[in-house]
Design a protein around this motif. Sequence first.
Motif, short mmCIF file in Angstrom:
data_model
loop_
_atom_site.label_atom_id
_atom_site.label_comp_id
_atom_site.label_asym_id
_atom_site.label_seq_id
_atom_site.Cartn_x
_atom_site.Cartn_y
_atom_site.Cartn_z
N GLU A 19 -18.96 9.99 4.53
CA GLU A 19 -17.95 9.04 3.72
C GLU A 19 -17.13 10.02 2.75
N ILE A 20 -15.59 9.34 2.32
CA ILE A 20 -15.08 10.06 1.27
C ILE A 20 -13.92 9.30 0.86
N SER A 21 -14.19 9.03 -0.02
CA SER A 21 -13.45 8.37 -0.91
C SER A 21 -11.44 8.31 -0.77
N ASP A 22 -10.95 6.95 -0.52
CA ASP A 22 -9.65 7.94 -0.58
C ASP A 22 -8.93 8.74 -2.15
N GLU A 23 -9.77 8.38 -3.35
CA GLU A 23 -9.79 9.10 -4.35
C GLU A 23 -9.64 10.14 -4.55
N ALA A 24 -11.17 10.92 -3.60
CA ALA A 24 -11.73 11.49 -3.77
C ALA A 24 -10.65 12.56 -2.98
N LEU A 25 -9.77 11.84 -1.27
CA LEU A 25 -9.43 12.89 -0.22
C LEU A 25 -8.15 13.08 -0.96
N ASP A 26 -7.59 12.21 -2.38
CA ASP A 26 -6.41 12.43 -2.61
C ASP A 26 -6.34 13.70 -3.42
N GLN A 27 -7.48 13.46 -4.12
CA GLN A 27 -7.75 15.15 -4.94
C GLN A 27 -8.21 16.19 -4.11
N VAL A 28 -8.79 16.09 -3.03
CA VAL A 28 -8.71 17.40 -2.49
C VAL A 28 -7.82 17.74 -1.79
N CYS A 29 -6.58 16.75 -1.10
CA CYS A 29 -5.66 17.15 -0.52
C CYS A 29 -3.61 17.96 -1.23
N MET A 30 -4.81 17.38 -2.68
CA MET A 30 -3.04 17.32 -3.47
C MET A 30 -4.07 18.30 -4.64
N SER A 31 -5.15 19.34 -4.81
CA SER A 31 -5.85 20.12 -5.37
C SER A 31 -5.12 21.57 -4.95
N GLY A 32 -3.93 21.96 -3.81
CA GLY A 32 -3.61 23.10 -3.77
C GLY A 32 -3.94 24.15 -2.64
N THR A 33 -5.25 23.08 -2.17
CA THR A 33 -5.61 24.15 -0.53
C THR A 33 -4.97 24.78 0.56
N ASP A 34 -5.20 25.25 0.65
CA ASP A 34 -4.25 25.46 2.21
C ASP A 34 -3.84 24.89 3.74
N ALA A 35 -4.85 23.75 3.29
CA ALA A 35 -5.39 23.41 4.34
C ALA A 35 -6.55 22.50 4.62
N ILE A 36 -6.56 22.16 6.16
CA ILE A 36 -7.74 21.13 6.16
C ILE A 36 -8.78 21.29 7.30
N ILE A 37 -9.58 21.58 7.24
CA ILE A 37 -10.41 21.10 9.11
C ILE A 37 -10.59 20.68 9.26
N VAL A 38 -11.53 20.21 10.16
CA VAL A 38 -11.48 19.05 10.48
C VAL A 38 -12.55 18.99 11.43
N GLY A 39 -14.06 19.06 11.29
CA GLY A 39 -14.97 19.01 11.84
C GLY A 39 -16.11 19.05 11.95
N GLY A 40 -17.34 19.34 12.65
CA GLY A 40 -18.77 18.95 11.52
C GLY A 40 -19.34 19.33 12.62
N SER A 41 -20.62 19.64 12.91
CA SER A 41 -21.98 19.87 13.90
C SER A 41 -22.44 18.24 14.74
N SER A 42 -22.91 18.04 13.99
CA SER A 42 -23.14 16.50 14.72
C SER A 42 -22.64 15.30 14.17
N GLY A 43 -22.67 14.47 14.73
CA GLY A 43 -22.02 12.12 14.39
C GLY A 43 -20.52 13.18 14.53
#
Length: 234
Positions: A19-43
């Motif tokens: 789980e990630i809140s909308d507020e936290a996701l906003d900060q991640v996506c507006m941080s200046g990072t170059d991209a988002i990878i969606v992925g994980g090993s389980s679930g």
Amino acid sequence: MIDMIKQWRHVFKLDPDREISDEALDQVCMSGTDAIIVGGSSGITYDNTVDLMSRVRRYELPCVLEVSDLEAVVPGFDGYLIPMVLNTADSKWMIGQHQQAIERYGYLIPWDLLITEGYIVLHANSTVARLTGADTELSTEAVAAYAQAGERLLNLPIIYIEYSGTFGDMELVGETHRQLERAHLIYGGGVDTAEKARQAAQVSDTVVVGNIVYSNLHQALETVQAVKANKDSV
């Protein structure tokens, strides 16, 4: 696709099963990072992958799916990263699942959006190591040889050194990077402070930051500028 990825220095990896809140996701996506990878090993499911993608899609940055489960492949991503685990004795994780995917869904695959990654998994206690049966007790020379085999024999455009959950041996990563001529080296694992991000940036082409997003968002955000400040070091 590969030209886009080669521009990335810092990437956040987000897990659809966490789980990630909308507020936290906003900060991640507006941080200046170059991209988002969606992925994980389980679930990972179709539904939670769709949900996370739709939330990230509100922002103007590349979003790619790292495919770990055939049932969770969702259309609409900018690209799809296809892992091949190089240091496993189980061919299922090298080519077996890939063959099954093509047999079942070949007519639907957007081949121009696919990029194959040669994974070298090095943390024995990680979920991905246990799942794939990876041989994690490798010398620097052995890891570099796996990377060269991926680049020169298999012509893989990406080599991904994965320590998943722990910070790795930066000398090993650096030596592996020096042995590559064309492949793009991605490092992931245990990058939970700006200093670790800086160290990883010095020896790789792209640094992936994941778990710390969910436990200390402030520290996660600090990794962005730490990596970007080292953009000319590799």
